[in-house]
Design a protein around this motif. Structure first.
Motif, PDB file in Angstrom:
ATOM      1  N   UNK A  67       8.325  34.245  27.487  1.00 22.01           N
ATOM      2  CA  UNK A  67       8.827  33.409  28.513  1.00 22.01           C
ATOM      3  C   UNK A  67       9.196  34.213  29.812  1.00 22.01           C
ATOM      4  N   UNK A  68       8.606  33.870  30.821  1.00 29.18           N
ATOM      5  CA  UNK A  68       8.821  34.588  31.944  1.00 29.18           C
ATOM      6  C   UNK A  68      10.128  34.123  32.494  1.00 29.18           C
ATOM      7  N   UNK A  69      10.677  35.202  33.324  1.00 29.35           N
ATOM      8  CA  UNK A  69      12.243  34.794  33.919  1.00 29.35           C
ATOM      9  C   UNK A  69      12.140  33.295  34.840  1.00 29.35           C
ATOM     10  N   UNK A  70      13.011  32.670  34.531  1.00 30.53           N
ATOM     11  CA  UNK A  70      13.182  31.327  35.359  1.00 30.53           C
ATOM     12  C   UNK A  70      14.547  31.107  35.450  1.00 30.53           C
ATOM     13  N   UNK A  71      15.254  31.600  36.537  1.00 28.36           N
ATOM     14  CA  UNK A  71      16.659  31.305  36.670  1.00 28.36           C
ATOM     15  C   UNK A  71      17.092  30.701  38.227  1.00 28.36           C
ATOM     16  N   UNK A  73      16.605  27.672  39.326  1.00 28.34           N
ATOM     17  CA  UNK A  73      17.283  26.476  39.492  1.00 28.34           C
ATOM     18  C   UNK A  73      18.545  26.580  38.963  1.00 28.34           C
ATOM     19  N   UNK A  74      18.746  26.896  37.866  1.00 28.51           N
ATOM     20  CA  UNK A  74      20.338  26.945  37.481  1.00 28.51           C
ATOM     21  C   UNK A  74      21.030  28.210  38.048  1.00 28.51           C
ATOM     22  N   UNK A  75      20.629  29.238  38.275  1.00 28.37           N
ATOM     23  CA  UNK A  75      21.375  30.272  38.724  1.00 28.37           C
ATOM     24  C   UNK A  75      22.565  30.726  37.822  1.00 28.37           C
ATOM     25  N   UNK A  76      22.218  30.803  36.550  1.00 29.45           N
ATOM     26  CA  UNK A  76      23.327  31.133  35.588  1.00 29.45           C
ATOM     27  C   UNK A  76      23.553  32.944  35.794  1.00 29.45           C
ATOM     28  N   UNK A  77      24.692  33.281  36.006  1.00 27.15           N
ATOM     29  CA  UNK A  77      25.061  34.925  35.984  1.00 27.15           C
ATOM     30  C   UNK A  77      24.686  35.379  34.641  1.00 27.15           C
ATOM     31  N   UNK A  78      23.909  36.468  34.676  1.00 29.03           N
ATOM     32  CA  UNK A  78      23.910  37.182  33.490  1.00 29.03           C
ATOM     33  C   UNK A  78      23.264  36.604  32.403  1.00 29.03           C
ATOM     34  N   UNK A  79      22.182  35.471  33.312  1.00 28.93           N
ATOM     35  CA  UNK A  79      21.523  34.586  31.925  1.00 28.93           C
ATOM     36  C   UNK A  79      20.654  35.631  31.054  1.00 28.93           C
ATOM     37  N   UNK A  80      20.082  36.633  31.651  1.00 29.30           N
ATOM     38  CA  UNK A  80      19.250  37.628  30.621  1.00 29.30           C
ATOM     39  C   UNK A  80      19.902  38.864  30.642  1.00 29.30           C
ATOM     40  N   UNK A  81      20.010  39.324  29.214  1.00 27.37           N
ATOM     41  CA  UNK A  81      20.328  40.550  28.897  1.00 27.37           C
ATOM     42  C   UNK A  81      19.413  41.511  28.319  1.00 27.37           C
ATOM     43  N   UNK A  82      19.291  42.789  28.632  1.00 29.89           N
ATOM     44  CA  UNK A  82      18.408  43.765  28.183  1.00 29.89           C
ATOM     45  C   UNK A  82      18.674  44.563  27.241  1.00 29.89           C
ATOM     46  N   UNK A  83      18.598  44.717  26.106  1.00 26.87           N
ATOM     47  CA  UNK A  83      19.439  45.600  25.288  1.00 26.87           C
ATOM     48  C   UNK A  83      18.316  46.736  24.810  1.00 26.87           C
ATOM     49  N   UNK A  84      18.784  48.071  24.810  1.00 31.24           N
ATOM     50  CA  UNK A  84      17.919  48.958  24.611  1.00 31.24           C
ATOM     51  C   UNK A  84      18.316  50.012  23.392  1.00 31.24           C
ATOM     52  N   UNK A  85      17.456  50.309  22.267  1.00 36.31           N
ATOM     53  CA  UNK A  85      17.773  51.067  21.406  1.00 36.31           C
ATOM     54  C   UNK A  85      16.650  52.163  21.723  1.00 36.31           C
ATOM     55  N   UNK A  86      17.406  53.237  21.805  1.00 39.15           N
ATOM     56  CA  UNK A  86      16.729  54.622  22.079  1.00 39.15           C
ATOM     57  C   UNK A  86      16.037  55.261  20.871  1.00 39.15           C
ATOM     58  N   UNK A  87      14.704  55.457  21.041  1.00 35.60           N
ATOM     59  CA  UNK A  87      13.957  55.993  19.922  1.00 35.60           C
ATOM     60  C   UNK A  87      13.431  57.648  20.456  1.00 35.60           C
ATOM     61  N   UNK A  88      12.274  58.004  20.071  1.00 36.45           N
ATOM     62  CA  UNK A  88      11.800  59.402  20.262  1.00 36.45           C
ATOM     63  C   UNK A  88      10.561  59.008  21.104  1.00 36.45           C
ATOM     64  N   UNK A  89       9.913  59.994  21.604  1.00 32.68           N
ATOM     65  CA  UNK A  89       8.813  60.159  22.653  1.00 32.68           C
ATOM     66  C   UNK A  89       7.517  60.334  21.826  1.00 32.68           C
ATOM     67  N   UNK A  90       7.723  60.851  20.717  1.00 33.76           N
ATOM     68  CA  UNK A  90       6.401  61.253  19.938  1.00 33.76           C
ATOM     69  C   UNK A  90       6.055  60.069  19.106  1.00 33.76           C
ATOM     70  N   UNK A  91       4.666  60.156  18.493  1.00 39.03           N
ATOM     71  CA  UNK A  91       4.147  58.910  17.806  1.00 39.03           C
ATOM     72  C   UNK A  91       4.696  58.902  16.216  1.00 39.03           C
ATOM     73  N   UNK A  92       5.478  60.180  16.026  1.00 42.78           N
ATOM     74  CA  UNK A  92       5.798  60.002  14.723  1.00 42.78           C
ATOM     75  C   UNK A  92       7.439  59.802  14.648  1.00 42.78           C
ATOM     76  N   UNK A  93       8.081  59.590  15.987  1.00 42.06           N
ATOM     77  CA  UNK A  93       9.325  59.281  15.898  1.00 42.06           C
ATOM     78  C   UNK A  93       9.690  57.801  15.801  1.00 42.06           C
TER      79      UNK A  93
END
Length: 242
Positions: A67-71, A73-93
């Motif tokens: 779903x694309x962002x769509x806020x 009309x309602x204007x909900x504060x912090x409607x969307x949250x982006x959570x980041x789980x950090x991995x590695x930069x190499x293909x084997x990580x």
């Protein structure tokens, strides 16, 4: 004995396999499309690095969008949250994973929905700006970056601790970073901000217990087949580690 049933009833599995089946039947669906997030070629740090990123459709893109962002009309504060789980930069990580959660359903007696997910390998300073770009795209979402001390030097394959690198890159530029409160056990006069969600031995137990209940009761809308595949192989070892 059917090997699938034997696996489903294994005492090592953390999540109930039949509950996963029910969630998958209800929520799993293909994304609208996949994209890549392309950063502008700017050498100096500034907010334009994430504000001017482009989202280009690509068959093998790292970003799945349901779903694309769509806020507007309602204007909900912090409607969307982006959570980041950090991995590695190499293909084997381990993969770095960023999940975009839409919380609108919680206001309507429903459940939150996963609307996008980025999964890939990227140099950590660039990962920081891609995360900020994704959060900015989703209405300046609350950006929650995990600081993980629970499994470091044990089972994780993230090529070291890169939380500091990521925070150092974007803390002065992205305005809606998650900041945790100092716990009552911490006695300090330091005024430094405590960015990110800290996964340690204590909080990891809370998260896993909560997620078990969320799977059993289908408490979030999860469309991603990759997530179900990973839930099915998450196990508890004999020493108690997961």
């Amino acid at each position: 004995v059917d090997p699938v049933d034997a696996f489903k009833n294994s005492g090592k599995m953390v999540f109930d396999q039949y509950s996963i089946d029910e969630m998958q039947k209800t929520f799993k669906r293909e994304p609208l499309y996949t994209k890549n997030i392309v950063l502008p070629k700017v050498t100096k740090k500034n907010s334009q690095l994430y504000k001017n990123a482009t989202f280009k459709i690509a068959e093998d893109g790292c970003l799945k969008i349901w779903e694309e962002p769509n806020n507007k009309v309602l204007q909900i504060t912090n409607r969307y949250i982006v959570c980041v789980d950090i991995g590695g930069k190499s293909d084997t990580s381990d993969f770095s994973v960023m999940t975009v959660l839409d919380r609108k359903g919680l206001l309507l007696n429903g459940v939150p929905r996963v609307v996008a997910r980025w999964r890939g390998h990227l140099r950590h300073d660039r990962l920081a700006w891609v995360a900020a770009a994704l959060a900015y795209y989703y209405d300046n979402a609350l950006l929650v970056i995990e600081s993980n001390t629970a499994d470091r030097n044990r089972d994780s394959n993230t090529e070291g601790d890169h939380f500091g690198t990521i925070i150092e890159e974007i803390a002065d530029y992205y305005p809606n970073l998650y900041e945790r409160k100092r716990s009552s056990e911490e006695v300090s006069d330091e005024k430094t901000q405590k960015w990110g969600f800290q996964t340690n031995v204590l909080t990891k137990g809370w998260v896993v217990d909560t997620l078990i209940a969320c799977v059993d009761d289908a408490l979030w809308d999860e469309p991603d087949s990759q997530c179900y595949a990973e839930l099915r192989i998450y196990e508890r070892k004999e020493d108690g580690r997961t």
